[in-house]
Design a protein around this motif. Structure first.
Motif, PDB file in Angstrom:
ATOM      1  N   ARG A   1      40.893  37.110  38.418  1.00  0.00           N
ATOM      2  CA  ARG A   1      41.569  37.652  39.592  1.00  0.00           C
ATOM      3  C   ARG A   1      40.700  38.698  40.279  1.00  0.00           C
ATOM      4  NH1 ARG A   1      46.695  36.704  37.165  1.00  0.00           N
ATOM      5  NH2 ARG A   1      46.354  38.423  35.719  1.00  0.00           N
ATOM      6  N   ALA A   2      40.114  39.582  39.483  1.00  0.00           N
ATOM      7  CA  ALA A   2      39.271  40.637  40.049  1.00  0.00           C
ATOM      8  C   ALA A   2      38.068  40.048  40.765  1.00  0.00           C
ATOM      9  CB  ALA A   2      38.820  41.598  38.944  1.00  0.00           C
ATOM     10  N   ARG A   3      37.419  39.046  40.141  1.00  0.00           N
ATOM     11  CA  ARG A   3      36.259  38.421  40.781  1.00  0.00           C
ATOM     12  C   ARG A   3      36.662  37.721  42.075  1.00  0.00           C
ATOM     13  NH1 ARG A   3      34.686  37.264  35.334  1.00  0.00           N
ATOM     14  NH2 ARG A   3      35.636  35.193  35.428  1.00  0.00           N
ATOM     15  N   ARG A   4      37.807  37.071  42.080  1.00  0.00           N
ATOM     16  CA  ARG A   4      38.285  36.386  43.287  1.00  0.00           C
ATOM     17  C   ARG A   4      38.537  37.391  44.418  1.00  0.00           C
ATOM     18  NH1 ARG A   4      38.347  32.654  47.117  1.00  0.00           N
ATOM     19  NH2 ARG A   4      40.425  32.274  47.996  1.00  0.00           N
ATOM     20  N   ILE A   5      39.175  38.504  44.103  1.00  0.00           N
ATOM     21  CA  ILE A   5      39.488  39.517  45.126  1.00  0.00           C
ATOM     22  C   ILE A   5      38.216  40.125  45.691  1.00  0.00           C
ATOM     23  CG2 ILE A   5      40.515  41.799  45.482  1.00  0.00           C
ATOM     24  CD1 ILE A   5      42.666  40.960  43.419  1.00  0.00           C
TER      25      ILE A   5
ATOM     26  N   ARG B   1      45.971  38.627  51.561  1.00  0.00           N
ATOM     27  CA  ARG B   1      47.381  39.022  51.670  1.00  0.00           C
ATOM     28  C   ARG B   1      48.312  37.884  51.239  1.00  0.00           C
ATOM     29  NH1 ARG B   1      50.576  39.973  57.364  1.00  0.00           N
ATOM     30  NH2 ARG B   1      52.655  40.191  56.452  1.00  0.00           N
ATOM     31  N   LYS B   2      48.013  36.660  51.672  1.00  0.00           N
ATOM     32  CA  LYS B   2      48.882  35.528  51.348  1.00  0.00           C
ATOM     33  C   LYS B   2      48.697  35.066  49.901  1.00  0.00           C
ATOM     34  CE  LYS B   2      48.898  33.827  56.125  1.00  0.00           C
ATOM     35  NZ  LYS B   2      48.466  32.736  57.038  1.00  0.00           N
ATOM     36  N   GLU B   3      47.442  34.995  49.487  1.00  0.00           N
ATOM     37  CA  GLU B   3      47.149  34.409  48.175  1.00  0.00           C
ATOM     38  C   GLU B   3      47.635  35.268  47.020  1.00  0.00           C
ATOM     39  OE1 GLU B   3      43.032  33.284  45.913  1.00  0.00           O
ATOM     40  OE2 GLU B   3      43.231  32.571  47.986  1.00  0.00           O
ATOM     41  N   PHE B   4      47.620  36.590  47.201  1.00  0.00           N
ATOM     42  CA  PHE B   4      47.963  37.486  46.098  1.00  0.00           C
ATOM     43  C   PHE B   4      49.291  38.210  46.312  1.00  0.00           C
ATOM     44  CE2 PHE B   4      43.477  36.769  45.550  1.00  0.00           C
ATOM     45  CZ  PHE B   4      43.316  36.742  44.168  1.00  0.00           C
ATOM     46  N   SER B   5      50.170  37.614  47.125  1.00  0.00           N
ATOM     47  CA  SER B   5      51.432  38.294  47.450  1.00  0.00           C
ATOM     48  C   SER B   5      52.332  38.517  46.235  1.00  0.00           C
ATOM     49  CB  SER B   5      52.192  37.497  48.511  1.00  0.00           C
ATOM     50  OG  SER B   5      52.535  36.212  48.022  1.00  0.00           O
ATOM     51  N   LYS B   6      52.214  37.653  45.210  1.00  0.00           N
ATOM     52  CA  LYS B   6      53.068  37.801  44.025  1.00  0.00           C
ATOM     53  C   LYS B   6      52.247  37.886  42.747  1.00  0.00           C
ATOM     54  CE  LYS B   6      57.232  35.710  45.927  1.00  0.00           C
ATOM     55  NZ  LYS B   6      58.308  34.701  45.751  1.00  0.00           N
ATOM     56  N   SER B   7      51.023  38.329  42.861  1.00  0.00           N
ATOM     57  CA  SER B   7      50.150  38.438  41.693  1.00  0.00           C
ATOM     58  C   SER B   7      50.295  39.816  41.043  1.00  0.00           C
ATOM     59  CB  SER B   7      48.684  38.218  42.092  1.00  0.00           C
ATOM     60  OG  SER B   7      48.480  36.896  42.528  1.00  0.00           O
ATOM     61  N   SER B   8      49.846  39.898  39.820  1.00  0.00           N
ATOM     62  CA  SER B   8      49.845  41.169  39.096  1.00  0.00           C
ATOM     63  C   SER B   8      48.739  41.137  38.060  1.00  0.00           C
ATOM     64  CB  SER B   8      51.197  41.412  38.420  1.00  0.00           C
ATOM     65  OG  SER B   8      51.440  40.410  37.443  1.00  0.00           O
ATOM     66  N   PHE B   9      48.359  42.318  37.579  1.00  0.00           N
ATOM     67  CA  PHE B   9      47.345  42.440  36.534  1.00  0.00           C
ATOM     68  C   PHE B   9      48.013  42.861  35.234  1.00  0.00           C
ATOM     69  CE2 PHE B   9      44.615  42.079  40.061  1.00  0.00           C
ATOM     70  CZ  PHE B   9      43.304  41.901  39.617  1.00  0.00           C
TER      71      PHE B   9
ATOM     72  N   GLY C   1      35.555  46.662  32.708  1.00  0.00           N
ATOM     73  CA  GLY C   1      34.763  45.507  32.305  1.00  0.00           C
ATOM     74  C   GLY C   1      35.284  44.186  32.857  1.00  0.00           C
ATOM     75  N   LEU C   2      36.071  44.242  33.952  1.00  0.00           N
ATOM     76  CA  LEU C   2      36.586  42.999  34.545  1.00  0.00           C
ATOM     77  C   LEU C   2      35.510  42.265  35.312  1.00  0.00           C
ATOM     78  CD1 LEU C   2      40.059  44.227  35.858  1.00  0.00           C
ATOM     79  CD2 LEU C   2      39.490  43.215  33.643  1.00  0.00           C
ATOM     80  N   VAL C   3      34.540  43.012  35.847  1.00  0.00           N
ATOM     81  CA  VAL C   3      33.400  42.429  36.563  1.00  0.00           C
ATOM     82  C   VAL C   3      32.135  43.081  36.044  1.00  0.00           C
ATOM     83  CG1 VAL C   3      34.715  41.861  38.651  1.00  0.00           C
ATOM     84  CG2 VAL C   3      33.639  44.118  38.443  1.00  0.00           C
ATOM     85  N   ALA C   4      31.039  42.418  36.225  1.00  0.00           N
ATOM     86  CA  ALA C   4      29.764  42.941  35.727  1.00  0.00           C
ATOM     87  C   ALA C   4      29.196  43.933  36.722  1.00  0.00           C
ATOM     88  CB  ALA C   4      28.799  41.784  35.503  1.00  0.00           C
TER      89      ALA C   4
ATOM     90  N   PRO D   1      34.031  41.254  50.041  1.00  0.00           N
ATOM     91  CA  PRO D   1      32.769  41.835  49.569  1.00  0.00           C
ATOM     92  C   PRO D   1      32.479  43.172  50.227  1.00  0.00           C
ATOM     93  CG  PRO D   1      32.344  40.086  51.143  1.00  0.00           C
ATOM     94  CD  PRO D   1      33.819  40.051  50.867  1.00  0.00           C
ATOM     95  N   ASP D   2      31.708  43.979  49.519  1.00  0.00           N
ATOM     96  CA  ASP D   2      31.385  45.315  50.034  1.00  0.00           C
ATOM     97  C   ASP D   2      30.165  45.315  50.934  1.00  0.00           C
ATOM     98  OD1 ASP D   2      29.728  48.137  49.073  1.00  0.00           O
ATOM     99  OD2 ASP D   2      31.755  48.308  49.875  1.00  0.00           O
ATOM    100  N   SER D   3      29.260  44.375  50.702  1.00  0.00           N
ATOM    101  CA  SER D   3      27.979  44.375  51.421  1.00  0.00           C
ATOM    102  C   SER D   3      27.978  43.484  52.652  1.00  0.00           C
ATOM    103  CB  SER D   3      26.859  43.924  50.475  1.00  0.00           C
ATOM    104  OG  SER D   3      27.146  42.629  49.952  1.00  0.00           O
ATOM    105  N   ALA D   4      29.119  42.921  52.997  1.00  0.00           N
ATOM    106  CA  ALA D   4      29.194  42.049  54.171  1.00  0.00           C
ATOM    107  C   ALA D   4      30.646  41.962  54.610  1.00  0.00           C
ATOM    108  CB  ALA D   4      28.652  40.650  53.843  1.00  0.00           C
ATOM    109  N   GLY D   5      30.871  41.316  55.743  1.00  0.00           N
ATOM    110  CA  GLY D   5      32.234  41.061  56.190  1.00  0.00           C
ATOM    111  C   GLY D   5      32.969  42.285  56.699  1.00  0.00           C
ATOM    112  N   LEU D   6      34.279  42.239  56.586  1.00  0.00           N
ATOM    113  CA  LEU D   6      35.144  43.259  57.176  1.00  0.00           C
ATOM    114  C   LEU D   6      34.933  44.631  56.568  1.00  0.00           C
ATOM    115  CD1 LEU D   6      37.473  43.901  59.123  1.00  0.00           C
ATOM    116  CD2 LEU D   6      39.061  43.335  57.269  1.00  0.00           C
ATOM    117  N   VAL D   7      34.795  44.696  55.253  1.00  0.00           N
ATOM    118  CA  VAL D   7      34.628  45.993  54.592  1.00  0.00           C
ATOM    119  C   VAL D   7      33.381  46.700  55.107  1.00  0.00           C
ATOM    120  CG1 VAL D   7      34.300  47.165  52.392  1.00  0.00           C
ATOM    121  CG2 VAL D   7      35.863  45.218  52.538  1.00  0.00           C
TER     122      VAL D   7
END
Length: 231
Positions: free
Chosen positions: A100-104, A139-147, A228-231, A109-115
């Protein structure tokens, strides 16, 4: 009209204006005060001017508060609509925290796009439609997700709420450029009921929501790294 009357009832400026009006009537109704009416009238006029300035300040503060509450209501209504109507991707919901973390972070991404665009230039001259798509998708894909991890879930929810509020603002406050469908701009004042004052307030809200989104994304990334969810 009712809102205006309620405002007058609770307005110190309106009370002051009413008292000055009554005093003015008394001054001009009592013959013995007529020789001094011009001086008293001048003082009353100055008092009325002060009351009008107070009234203007109170009315402006009330309108700013009303606009702020409307934006908050719009955000909460959008959240309710999303939670009630958005289809849930069971595969995404069932993903472990790491995936989930990698997908989000891949969507945002931090180095491109909207951010990156918001971090480098948050003046909202124009927004790229292609850069906004991942925001709406998230917003749509993770509307009911949780960690599973409480700490990562808190960071995720902060990011989700920030992204959701920004997504709603984009949908409500911006439009595609007539001569360039790949760009969006804040709707100008001449197309708004509240004119350029409303445009300025909308732009200010957008800048605030953008800064909140970038900050929440950074905090989520830091939390994912520390856990440790992402490298």
């Amino acid at each position: 009209m009712k809102r205006f009357l309620d405002f007058l009832t609770n307005s110190p400026a309106a009370v002051t204006f009413a008292v000055l009006s009554v005093l003015g009537i008394v001054v001009f109704a009592v013959p013995g005060l007529h020789p001094f009416a011009w001086a008293i009238g001048l003082i009353l006029c100055l008092g009325v001017i002060v009351a009008l300035l107070m009234f203007h300040g109170e009315w402006r503060r009330a309108q700013i508060q009303i606009d702020s509450l409307r934006q908050l209501l719009s955000t909460e209504r959008g959240r309710l609509d999303t939670l009630g109507l958005t289809p849930v991707d069971e595969e995404v919901t069932a993903l472990p925290d790491e995936e989930r973390a990698r997908r989000i972070l891949g969507l945002l991404p931090d180095s491109a796009g909207l951010v990156q665009s918001l971090r480098l230039d948050a003046t909202y001259g124009t927004l790229d439609v292609d850069e906004l798509e991942p925001l709406h998708t998230f917003r749509k894909e993770f509307s009911k997700s949780s960690f599973d991890n409480p700490r990562s879930h808190t960071a995720f929810m902060n990011l989700y709420r920030a992204a959701e509020a920004l997504s709603i603002w984009v949908n409500e406050e911006t439009r595609q450029l007539a001569d360039d469908k790949t760009k969006r701009e804040i709707r100008p004042g001449d197309s708004r009921k509240g004119g350029w004052r409303e445009y300025t307030e909308a732009r200010s809200r957008g800048e605030s929501l953008g800064a909140r989104f970038v900050s929440a994304r950074w905090e989520f990334n830091q939390t994912a790294l520390e856990l440790g969810l992402v490298a």
